[in-house]
Scaffold this motif. Structure first.
Motif, PDB file in Angstrom:
ATOM      1  N   THR A 294       0.835  -1.205   0.000  1.00 32.76           N
ATOM      2  CA  THR A 294       0.000   0.000   0.000  1.00 32.76           C
ATOM      3  C   THR A 294       0.868   1.253   0.000  1.00 32.76           C
ATOM      4  O   THR A 294       0.586   2.224  -0.719  1.00 32.76           O
TER       5      THR A 294
ATOM      6  N   GLU B  13       3.922   1.421  -1.141  1.00 32.07           N
ATOM      7  CA  GLU B  13       4.544   1.514  -2.473  1.00 32.07           C
ATOM      8  C   GLU B  13       3.543   2.018  -3.500  1.00 32.07           C
ATOM      9  O   GLU B  13       3.867   2.828  -4.376  1.00 32.07           O
ATOM     10  N   ARG B  14       2.285   1.556  -3.405  1.00 31.40           N
ATOM     11  CA  ARG B  14       1.256   2.023  -4.340  1.00 31.40           C
ATOM     12  C   ARG B  14       1.017   3.518  -4.186  1.00 31.40           C
ATOM     13  O   ARG B  14       0.912   4.250  -5.175  1.00 31.40           O
ATOM     14  N   ASP B  15       0.930   3.963  -2.921  1.00 35.09           N
ATOM     15  CA  ASP B  15       0.696   5.388  -2.686  1.00 35.09           C
ATOM     16  C   ASP B  15       1.853   6.221  -3.233  1.00 35.09           C
ATOM     17  O   ASP B  15       1.639   7.303  -3.814  1.00 35.09           O
TER      18      ASP B  15
ATOM     19  N   ARG C  58       1.566   6.195  -6.957  1.00 24.51           N
ATOM     20  CA  ARG C  58       0.469   7.054  -7.387  1.00 24.51           C
ATOM     21  C   ARG C  58       0.871   8.538  -7.301  1.00 24.51           C
ATOM     22  O   ARG C  58       0.539   9.329  -8.186  1.00 24.51           O
TER      23      ARG C  58
END
Length: 304
Positions: free
Chosen positions: A253, A255-257, A260
């Motif tokens: 999460t 890493e995704r943030d 993004r």
């Protein structure tokens, strides 16, 4: 057991009580078949009536076999206490009772510190039953004989009127003693009165039925405990896997943030660059037109 009991029966009984607890029922059934095949129907019947020991009784039997000298000394202390009581020697009684507590706690402490007996964990409740049983062995000579023989099926407790088992029932101490130690004056060899054969037969049938029921329930209990252990182990593994996945999800999460945010930053930069490109292209078009106009005027000037 009477003095004319076959010595092989004593050996068979002792072998049962030295086995791991979970093997008792199967070993008992095998011993019954062996005795019956050998023509000893009486012995087969007596073995068949032996109930599977409770955990507390099994632990006590193990302690008695592993530490026979300490248990014998504790039992002998009972004889001294009874003699001191008969003599009304209060000082001696107090001293012997103190010694009883010390010796009992010494045996119990060994088990407590080991934390297990024969590979089986020992709970605080079982330690309490062990203490009560060793105390009963001091207080009653028949209890002492059974404890020393390592043949208990239930833990014992000394109460005001005698010895009871851990279920509060009167303990059958005579039947569990080795051959030559079980007869009482005025009783028949089978432990009953000579004129009560029918009553004894009915009682023995009741014992057979209730013992079989106890065996079935204990087998079910062991199965349920095994299922519980398996389920608990699965829960522990599952909780560990969930924790691991939660940590992995938290990492992903994050890493995704971050990705993004980087994407948003890149898009913003691209939008700014696109606007700059449009402005530069407009300026370039104007510059090209001005350059072309300048060339045209230069050509005209040269032609004049």
């Amino acid at each position: 057991m009477p003095e004319d009991e076959p010595t092989g029966l004593d050996a068979a009984v002792d072998a049962l009580y030295t086995r791991p607890l979970e093997e008792f029922v199967a070993a008992r059934d095998a011993a019954v078949r062996q005795a019956a095949d050998g023509g000893d129907r009486l012995g087969a019947g007596r073995i068949k009536r032996l109930p599977k020991p409770s955990v507390a009784a099994w632990v006590t039997n193990h302690v008695a076999r592993e530490h026979p000298e300490e248990v014998a000394a504790l039992a002998d202390l009972g004889d001294e206490l009874r003699a001191a009581t008969a003599d009304r020697d209060r000082g001696r009684i107090r001293a012997l009772d103190h010694l009883r507590r010390e010796r009992t706690e010494g045996l119990v402490r060994m088990v407590r510190e080991a934390g297990e007996v024969g590979g089986r964990p020992v709970s605080a409740a079982v330690l309490d039953r062990l203490t009560e049983t060793l105390t009963a062995a001091v207080m009653d000579p028949d209890a002492a004989a059974v404890v020393r023989a390592g043949r208990l099926s239930r833990a014992l407790q000394h109460v005001g009127f005698g010895i009871v088992d851990e279920q509060g029932e009167e303990a059958d101490l005579v039947a569990l003693q080795p051959a030559g130690k079980a007869e009482r004056p005025g009783t028949a060899p089978d432990g009953g009165k000579p004129d009560s054969a029918a009553e004894l037969a009915a009682a023995e049938r009741a014992v057979d039925e209730t013992s079989a029921q106890v065996d079935r329930l204990e087998a079910r209990r062991d199965d349920v405990r095994e299922r519980l252990r398996t389920a608990d182990a699965a829960i522990e593994r599952g909780e560990g896997e969930v924790d691991r996945l939660d940590r992995e999800l938290e990492r992903l999460t994050a890493e995704r943030d971050a990705a993004r945010q980087a994407l948003d930053d890149a898009r913003e930069t691209a939008d700014e660059a696109r606007a700059d490109l449009t402005a530069v292209e407009d300026d370039l078009d104007e510059a090209v037109e001005r350059s072309a106009e300048a060339r045209r005027r230069r050509r005209e000037a040269r032609g004049r």
